[in-house]
Scaffold this motif. Structure first.
Motif, short mmCIF file in Angstrom:
data_model
loop_
_atom_site.label_atom_id
_atom_site.label_comp_id
_atom_site.label_asym_id
_atom_site.label_seq_id
_atom_site.Cartn_x
_atom_site.Cartn_y
_atom_site.Cartn_z
N ARG A 185 0.83 -1.21 0.00
CA ARG A 185 0.00 0.00 0.00
C ARG A 185 0.87 1.26 0.00
NH1 ARG A 185 -1.49 3.55 3.74
NH2 ARG A 185 -3.29 4.85 3.21
N LYS A 186 1.94 1.25 0.81
CA LYS A 186 2.84 2.41 0.85
C LYS A 186 3.43 2.67 -0.54
CE LYS A 186 3.03 3.27 5.42
NZ LYS A 186 2.73 4.58 6.05
N LEU A 187 3.92 1.62 -1.18
CA LEU A 187 4.57 1.77 -2.49
C LEU A 187 3.55 2.11 -3.57
CD1 LEU A 187 7.05 -1.23 -2.23
CD2 LEU A 187 7.59 1.21 -2.04
N ALA A 188 2.36 1.50 -3.51
CA ALA A 188 1.33 1.80 -4.50
C ALA A 188 0.85 3.23 -4.38
CB ALA A 188 0.15 0.83 -4.35
N THR A 189 0.76 3.74 -3.16
CA THR A 189 0.36 5.13 -2.94
C THR A 189 1.36 6.09 -3.56
OG1 THR A 189 -0.77 4.53 -0.88
CG2 THR A 189 -0.23 6.85 -1.19
N MET A 190 2.64 5.74 -3.49
CA MET A 190 3.68 6.58 -4.11
C MET A 190 3.53 6.62 -5.62
SD MET A 190 6.90 5.29 -1.76
CE MET A 190 8.11 6.13 -2.79
N GLU A 191 2.88 5.58 -6.19
CA GLU A 191 2.66 5.53 -7.64
C GLU A 191 1.30 6.11 -8.03
OE1 GLU A 191 4.88 4.57 -9.90
OE2 GLU A 191 6.34 4.26 -8.29
N GLY A 192 0.60 6.68 -7.07
CA GLY A 192 -0.67 7.34 -7.38
C GLY A 192 -1.90 6.47 -7.21
N VAL A 193 -1.74 5.25 -6.69
CA VAL A 193 -2.89 4.37 -6.44
C VAL A 193 -3.42 4.67 -5.04
CG1 VAL A 193 -3.72 1.99 -6.31
CG2 VAL A 193 -1.89 2.59 -7.91
N VAL A 194 -4.69 5.04 -4.96
CA VAL A 194 -5.27 5.45 -3.68
C VAL A 194 -5.97 4.27 -3.02
CG1 VAL A 194 -6.87 7.03 -2.54
CG2 VAL A 194 -5.57 7.80 -4.55
N ILE A 195 -5.46 3.87 -1.85
CA ILE A 195 -6.08 2.81 -1.06
C ILE A 195 -6.33 3.38 0.34
CG2 ILE A 195 -5.92 0.45 -0.20
CD1 ILE A 195 -3.34 1.33 -2.67
N PRO A 196 -7.58 3.59 0.71
CA PRO A 196 -7.86 4.14 2.05
C PRO A 196 -7.24 3.28 3.14
CG PRO A 196 -9.84 4.19 0.69
CD PRO A 196 -8.82 3.41 -0.08
N PRO A 197 -6.61 3.92 4.14
CA PRO A 197 -5.93 3.15 5.20
C PRO A 197 -6.91 2.56 6.20
CG PRO A 197 -5.82 5.49 5.67
CD PRO A 197 -6.47 5.37 4.32
N PHE A 198 -6.38 1.77 7.12
CA PHE A 198 -7.16 1.25 8.23
C PHE A 198 -7.63 2.40 9.11
CE2 PHE A 198 -5.71 -3.19 7.83
CZ PHE A 198 -6.86 -3.83 8.24
N PRO A 199 -8.74 2.21 9.82
CA PRO A 199 -9.06 3.19 10.88
C PRO A 199 -7.93 3.24 11.89
CG PRO A 199 -10.91 1.68 10.49
CD PRO A 199 -9.73 1.14 9.72
N ALA A 200 -7.78 4.34 12.57
CA ALA A 200 -6.75 4.45 13.60
C ALA A 200 -6.92 3.35 14.64
CB ALA A 200 -6.82 5.82 14.27
N ALA A 201 -5.80 2.85 15.17
CA ALA A 201 -5.86 1.73 16.11
C ALA A 201 -6.73 2.04 17.31
CB ALA A 201 -4.44 1.38 16.57
N LYS A 202 -6.80 3.31 17.71
CA LYS A 202 -7.62 3.68 18.87
C LYS A 202 -9.11 3.47 18.63
CE LYS A 202 -7.92 8.56 17.55
NZ LYS A 202 -9.38 8.64 17.41
N ASP A 203 -9.50 3.31 17.37
CA ASP A 203 -10.91 3.13 17.03
C ASP A 203 -11.28 1.69 16.74
OD1 ASP A 203 -11.39 5.91 17.21
OD2 ASP A 203 -10.64 6.21 15.17
N TRP A 204 -10.35 0.76 16.96
CA TRP A 204 -10.65 -0.65 16.68
C TRP A 204 -11.62 -1.19 17.71
CZ3 TRP A 204 -4.99 -2.78 15.81
CH2 TRP A 204 -4.48 -2.24 14.62
N ARG A 205 -12.80 -1.57 17.26
CA ARG A 205 -13.82 -2.15 18.13
C ARG A 205 -14.52 -3.29 17.39
NH1 ARG A 205 -15.41 1.26 22.42
NH2 ARG A 205 -16.51 -0.60 23.14
#
Length: 302
Positions: A185-205
């Motif tokens: 995901r990090k490398l694909a984002t650098m190439e312009g591919v948009v992948i929404p990240p996980f919710p912040a760990a504090k919101d994991w329920r």
């Protein structure tokens, strides 16, 4: 779509990682990040070009090492990578990608075990059983085990362990997907591919319904004989630790929530997360967090 040097580099990396699987010391890293090169290759070239790259990789790999070994390891990475690359192109959120990919990886790992057992004629489970019994008998002979030991006891322990192979494969699949997705995901984002990240760990329920399912499965497991060979016994032996692992993840989210609420240094929840994910007993924190409003009780009032 990219048609330059980068697709060639990803192809070379895919070839190298499949070869590294047979190299002790490198095989674990190669396995954990095995989905990265094929996924990025799929996102950067057209399907026909992707097929050409794959064919070249397979031919070269089969020349270098045993074709069965190379193809079995390569397909284990290739098939899920194609689907993950497809999800990347669609912009699918990470919270959807990881569960789907974990399920696919779990199925493929189980299928690979069946293929090795039935096609290659290599009985991995039988060899593992003999190795475990030998190790435990040697430990008993050296008085390293605190209980009365016999071959029957050894067989019982080994049976329980082998019944949990699906859960072990689940952890393997989850680890492969999380590690590969994080880097890809990090490398694909650098190439312009948009992948929404996980919710912040504090919101994991987890949904509270998971708590009731866990309690039901746990009670059912207490009512069955662990040495029974029925499907229900094997299923429960895998469901209980799998659900416990989910609550361990919620426990990690709980401490990330506290760290955020109380302005702890960022390294603290990371250090806390390590033992929580390794030691199953800590899943009780996640269970309590799902059952009661712990976050409200432990949070600094604002």
């Amino acid at each position: 779509m990219k048609t330059g040097i980068k697709p060639i580099l990803w192809s070379l990396l895919a070839l190298a990682m499949a070869l590294f699987i047979v190299v002790p010391g490198l095989n674990v890293l190669a396995l954990l990040f095995s989905l990265v090169p094929y996924t990025l290759l799929y996102t950067q070239v057209e399907r026909k070009s992707f097929a050409v790259h794959v064919i070249v990789i397979m031919v070269v790999g089969c020349i270098i090492i045993d074709p069965f070994v190379f193809l079995s390891t390569s397909l284990l990475a290739l098939i899920p990578s194609i689907y993950m690359g497809h999800l990347y192109k669609k912009g699918t959120p990470s919270i959807t990608i990881v569960p789907k990919m974990t399920g696919i990886m779990l199925v493929l790992l189980m299928l690979q075990l069946l293929i090795i057992e039935n096609v290659a004629g290599i009985s991995l489970l039988s060899d593992l059983r003999k190795t475990l019994i030998e190790l435990m008998n040697n430990a008993a002979a050296d008085a390293l085990l605190p209980i009365a030991w016999s071959n029957e006891v050894a067989e019982s322990f080994v049976k329980i362990f082998l019944d949990m192979i699906p859960f072990i494969f689940l952890l393997m699949a989850f680890g492969i997907v999380v590690c590969s997705h994080y880097v890809a995901r990090k490398l694909a984002t650098m190439e312009g591919v948009v992948i929404p990240p996980f919710p912040a760990a504090k919101d994991w329920r987890l949904p509270r319904s998971i708590l009731f399912i866990y309690l039901l499965v746990y009670i059912m497991q207490m009512m069955v004989d662990p040495l029974d060979t029925s499907f229900l016994t094997v299923a429960l032996a895998n469901l209980v630790p799998a659900l416990s692992f989910l609550f361990s993840i919620q426990a990690v989210g709980f401490f990330y929530y506290l760290a955020h609420n109380r302005n702890w240094p960022k390294i603290i929840p990371v250090l806390i997360a390590i033992p929580i994910l390794i030691i199953p007993l800590f899943s009780i924190i996640g269970i309590l967090d799902a059952a009661f409003p712990l976050r409200k009780y432990f949070s600094k009032q604002t």
